[in-house]
Write a protein that holds these residues in place. Structure first.
Motif, PDB file in Angstrom:
ATOM      1  N   HIS A 449       0.798  -1.215   0.000  1.00 52.78           N
ATOM      2  CA  HIS A 449       0.000   0.000   0.000  1.00 52.78           C
ATOM      3  C   HIS A 449       0.841   1.281   0.000  1.00 52.78           C
ATOM      4  O   HIS A 449       0.503   2.254  -0.657  1.00 52.78           O
ATOM      5  N   PHE A 450       1.947   1.279   0.779  1.00 55.98           N
ATOM      6  CA  PHE A 450       2.788   2.473   0.848  1.00 55.98           C
ATOM      7  C   PHE A 450       3.740   2.580  -0.331  1.00 55.98           C
ATOM      8  O   PHE A 450       4.196   3.657  -0.673  1.00 55.98           O
ATOM      9  N   LYS A 451       4.075   1.408  -0.913  1.00 51.02           N
ATOM     10  CA  LYS A 451       5.081   1.336  -1.977  1.00 51.02           C
ATOM     11  C   LYS A 451       6.392   1.971  -1.495  1.00 51.02           C
ATOM     12  O   LYS A 451       6.843   1.644  -0.401  1.00 51.02           O
ATOM     13  N   PHE A 452       7.000   2.862  -2.256  1.00 48.61           N
ATOM     14  CA  PHE A 452       8.289   3.440  -1.851  1.00 48.61           C
ATOM     15  C   PHE A 452       8.147   4.290  -0.580  1.00 48.61           C
ATOM     16  O   PHE A 452       9.122   4.560   0.113  1.00 48.61           O
ATOM     17  N   GLY A 453       6.906   4.695  -0.253  1.00 50.29           N
ATOM     18  CA  GLY A 453       6.682   5.505   0.942  1.00 50.29           C
ATOM     19  C   GLY A 453       6.994   4.790   2.232  1.00 50.29           C
ATOM     20  O   GLY A 453       7.119   5.431   3.285  1.00 50.29           O
ATOM     21  N   ILE A 454       7.138   3.450   2.175  1.00 50.47           N
ATOM     22  CA  ILE A 454       7.479   2.699   3.373  1.00 50.47           C
ATOM     23  C   ILE A 454       8.814   3.172   3.950  1.00 50.47           C
ATOM     24  O   ILE A 454       9.011   3.220   5.168  1.00 50.47           O
ATOM     25  N   PHE A 455       9.734   3.560   3.070  1.00 50.80           N
ATOM     26  CA  PHE A 455      11.037   4.027   3.534  1.00 50.80           C
ATOM     27  C   PHE A 455      10.937   5.404   4.183  1.00 50.80           C
ATOM     28  O   PHE A 455      11.655   5.708   5.135  1.00 50.80           O
TER      29      PHE A 455
END
Length: 510
Positions: A449-455
């Motif tokens: 769900h977050f994709k690259f936003g997880i980082f």
């Protein structure tokens, strides 16, 4: 119950300058054997991610994930999103959470060695069940037994190391636990790299080899000396003094021995350490026992270590390349811990935690930018960007390895007074395993769900924890473990909360 009147005051004055002794071979051997408990924790962290990316394992237990994996480019971020697969990884940590609380009274009543031995036996059983698993139930039961072993080991080993180590080198020797953990992770990654070629049964070998460190921990536990602190607390003052003389290499241990006796008198007056730890005078330690392990997990390191092969495959790396990349990160983590060992008792805890935090923030943001700009649902990273991502992740792991990795365990294990030390370590382990469980269970869905936003999510938390350390964690370098109370009374913030003398705290809970 609440007892009126004056309770024993524990350590009444600072005697650190009178402590004598050196690092003896006896201490080094004992710490090495005890720290093997960390390799169990590390091996499991490293082995899980590799096994869950192996075709033989997925076909046997998670056929849906195996089918999704074959459609590699339909959704790069979501192809491993399966709650059953997440439960395989996370069930261990939920069991460990419960076990760590059970381990506290055992550690206090029967000694540190008893918990170390119990942990090793439980882990042996779990490794056997996992290697021989023929269905999901057997697989999960094995993971639960592994969790029990980790709960006992993580509760007892850091306390054991802190109590055995001489004050001026406590940080470095305590980090033997983290060295063993990182060595376990690296070993697991190398094992996975080899066994993934042994389809379809290689995963059984990966899981079964966990029995080796468990065997060493169990057998070694029978030969370890008990800590002098534990012996004195349990009424064996003469034996405690003899062990103290032996591990310090000198007969001049009067000051340190007296601190231990004073601390044990207060400890033995406390019948309910978990209730007592809620007292106002123990507030700083309780806060650190909750926040340090929470922050350690919210760096995002476990997500990378659990799911490194899965993560790299999601980025378009081939099976061999993903396992190789995760092995590299494991090697970096193992090596970086030695940086911390070499500097922690010279530079101090705060410098390492703050500098490591800053480097981790930068690395997380860079990875997020690369994936956000260059990586989509139906794309693969180019070779150049793939290499860059691995390098930046290695720099992140490097920073974690000298800062929050070892110190997330070292700081909580050294700050508690004797009367609440086992309870405090149980809280530390329980919080660590609770958040490890949450992240392990949620990461694959978060990645989807977050994709690259997880980082960026983890970078935000690292910012919070770095600020927390700057303002609220005093420097514990060189402070005797039984005299930590004086540290809180001098800190700009905690001195407003911690009373000057224990009896000022009102009725002590005994």
């Amino acid at each position: 119950m609440a007892g009126g009147g004056l309770a024993p005051t524990g350590v009444a004055k600072e005697r650190a300058e009178l402590y004598q002794g050196k690092v003896t071979l006896y201490v080094v051997i004992a710490c090495i054997v005890a720290a093997v408990g960390g390799s169990i924790f590390g091996y499991d962290i490293g082995i899980s991610g590799g096994v869950t990316s192996m075709d033989g394992f997925l076909k046997e237990f998670f056929h849906t994930v195996y089918k999704n994996k074959k459609h590699a480019h339909e959704n790069n971020y979501c192809k491993y999103d399966n709650q059953g697969l997440a439960a395989f990884t996370s069930s261990l940590y939920l069991a460990g959470l419960v076990a760590s609380l059970v381990a506290s009274p055992i550690t206090r009543t029967y000694g540190r060695r008893a918990s170390i031995i119990c942990g090793g036996i439980s882990f042996l059983i779990g490794a056997t069940l996992n290697a021989a698993a023929v269905n999901i139930a057997m697989l999960i039961l094995g993971r639960i037994m592994l969790g029990v072993g980790i709960g006992f080991g993580n509760q007892a080993v850091p306390v054991y190391l802190s109590e055995m180590a001489p004050t001026h080198l406590r940080g470095g020797l305590n980090m033997m636990f983290q060295v063993a953990t990182t060595f376990g992770i690296f070993t697991a990654n190398m094992v996975n790299y080899g066994t993934q070629k042994l389809e379809p049964w290689g995963w059984r070998l990966s899981l079964g080899l966990a029995a080796i460190p468990a065997f060493i921990m169990t057998v070694g536990g029978f030969f370890l000396p008990e800590t002098p602190n534990s012996l004195i607390e349990r009424g064996s003052k003469d034996r405690g003094r003899k062990v103290l003389v032996r591990i310090r290499g000198t007969d001049k241990v009067d000051a340190e021995f007296q601190d231990m006796v004073d601390a044990s008198e207060l400890a033995n007056s406390i019948k309910h350490p978990f209730r007592n730890i809620l007292e106002k005078r123990n507030r700083p330690q309780l806060v650190m026992a909750i926040f340090m392990p929470t922050f350690q997990i919210l760096t995002g390191i476990n997500s990378i270590l659990f799911y490194a092969p899965v993560l790299f495959q999601s980025m378009g790396f081939g099976g061999n390349a993903s396992l190789y990349s995760s092995a590299v990160t494991g090697a970096v983590l193992a090596g970086s811990t030695f940086i911390s060992i070499a500097t922690v008792d010279r530079l101090g805890r705060r410098v390492l935690l703050i500098s490591g935090g800053i480097q981790m923030i930068v690395c997380q943001v860079i990875v997020a930018i690369i994936l956000g700009v260059k990586f989509g649902d139906n794309q693969e990273l180019s070779k150049g960007y793939s290499i860059l991502v691995v390098i930046v992740i290695c720099l992140f792991v490097l920073a974690f390895g000298w800062s929050w990795g070892p110190l997330g365990w070292t700081v909580p294990s050294e700050i508690f007074p004797l009367e609440t030390r086992s309870a405090g370590q149980s809280i530390t382990v329980a919080v660590n395993l609770l958040f490890t469980f949450i992240i392990a269970q949620c990461f694959l869905a978060m990645l989807c769900h977050f994709k690259f936003g997880i980082f960026l999510f983890f970078a935000g938390w690292i910012t919070v924890m770095t600020v927390f350390v700057y303002f609220f964690l005093p420097e514990t370098k060189g402070v005797p473990i039984e005299e930590m109370i004086f540290l809180w009374r001098k800190h700009w913030f905690w001195k407003k909360i911690v009373p000057e003398f224990p009896q000022e705290d009102g009725n002590l809970t005994v």
